[in-house]
Scaffold this active site. Sequence first.
Site, PDB file in Angstrom:
ATOM      1  N   ASP A  15      48.044  33.369  42.246  1.00 53.16           N
ATOM      2  CA  ASP A  15      46.609  33.466  42.011  1.00 53.16           C
ATOM      3  C   ASP A  15      46.203  34.909  42.307  1.00 53.16           C
ATOM      4  O   ASP A  15      46.957  35.671  42.930  1.00 53.16           O
ATOM      5  CB  ASP A  15      45.887  32.475  42.937  1.00 53.16           C
ATOM      6  CG  ASP A  15      44.388  32.566  42.816  1.00 53.16           C
ATOM      7  OD1 ASP A  15      43.880  32.545  41.682  1.00 53.16           O
ATOM      8  OD2 ASP A  15      43.711  32.673  43.851  1.00 53.16           O
ATOM      9  N   ASP A  17      42.289  36.237  42.937  1.00 54.64           N
ATOM     10  CA  ASP A  17      41.184  36.331  43.899  1.00 54.64           C
ATOM     11  C   ASP A  17      41.457  35.467  45.122  1.00 54.64           C
ATOM     12  O   ASP A  17      41.686  34.261  45.000  1.00 54.64           O
ATOM     13  CB  ASP A  17      39.880  35.868  43.253  1.00 54.64           C
ATOM     14  CG  ASP A  17      39.496  36.712  42.053  1.00 54.64           C
ATOM     15  OD1 ASP A  17      39.474  37.934  42.187  1.00 54.64           O
ATOM     16  OD2 ASP A  17      39.224  36.133  40.983  1.00 54.64           O
ATOM     17  N   ASP A 181      45.368  30.346  47.181  1.00 53.93           N
ATOM     18  CA  ASP A 181      44.531  30.095  48.360  1.00 53.93           C
ATOM     19  C   ASP A 181      43.578  28.923  48.175  1.00 53.93           C
ATOM     20  O   ASP A 181      42.842  28.570  49.098  1.00 53.93           O
ATOM     21  CB  ASP A 181      43.694  31.348  48.652  1.00 53.93           C
ATOM     22  CG  ASP A 181      42.716  31.640  47.519  1.00 53.93           C
ATOM     23  OD1 ASP A 181      41.495  31.571  47.744  1.00 53.93           O
ATOM     24  OD2 ASP A 181      43.179  31.930  46.393  1.00 53.93           O
TER      25      ASP A 181
END
Length: 230
Positions: A15, A17, A181
């Site tokens: 990922d 961001d 995250d």
Amino acid sequence: MTKTPWQAVKVIAFDLDGTLVDSVPDLAAATNATLSELNLANAQEQQVRSWVGNGAKVLMTRALSFAQPNKPVDEINQQLDSVMPRFMHHYGLHLEKHSELYPEVLETLTKFKTSGYKMAVVTNKPYEFTIPLLKSFGLFDFFEQILGGDSLTRMKPDPLPLIHLIDFWDVAPHQLLMVGDSKNDILAAKSAQVLSIGLTYGYNYGEHIGLSSPDAVCESFSQVGDLLLN
């Protein structure tokens, strides 16, 4: 010696961001610039952190709902047609101003590349912003595949981006690892039947990433390297 699932991994999808880059300061600046144009109350950066993860359109939907709590959802959705171009304009202006690379990202990606791993970015951020952001932090050349939220017909938590990578590299699902995250990363990984590592330091709507039951939880980016390389 007992084999671990990590030893089978050949491809790592990351990922962006909240995983590689802390981009919320710039997203917050763009969000508030857009709200200000509409004469609406601005949001705190911490609030914007809780809105990130499902793409730009969902971010602005949440921002508009926050600033206009009495406005019906269908009217908010109608607003988006005119608001989204303004948000995209402002985010383009703020893209790299305040964002920061998380600690040990460059060093760990370098180790992965040296060790022969194939790497990809799978983000819900629009593709047009993903490329310049990666280039600004010197990350672009690490990745052979870069998928934005609008690169395919569906984005995370749908498994399609990960299935695309499985097909692209002709690997088995257990040879692909998703690192992120957010619960969207873990849900996509589970649906695609690939391994997942959840990072605790990013944006996950106020929930601990462990609640999504990834295959492992790491508190720093370097711990991902420790798991795979040691």
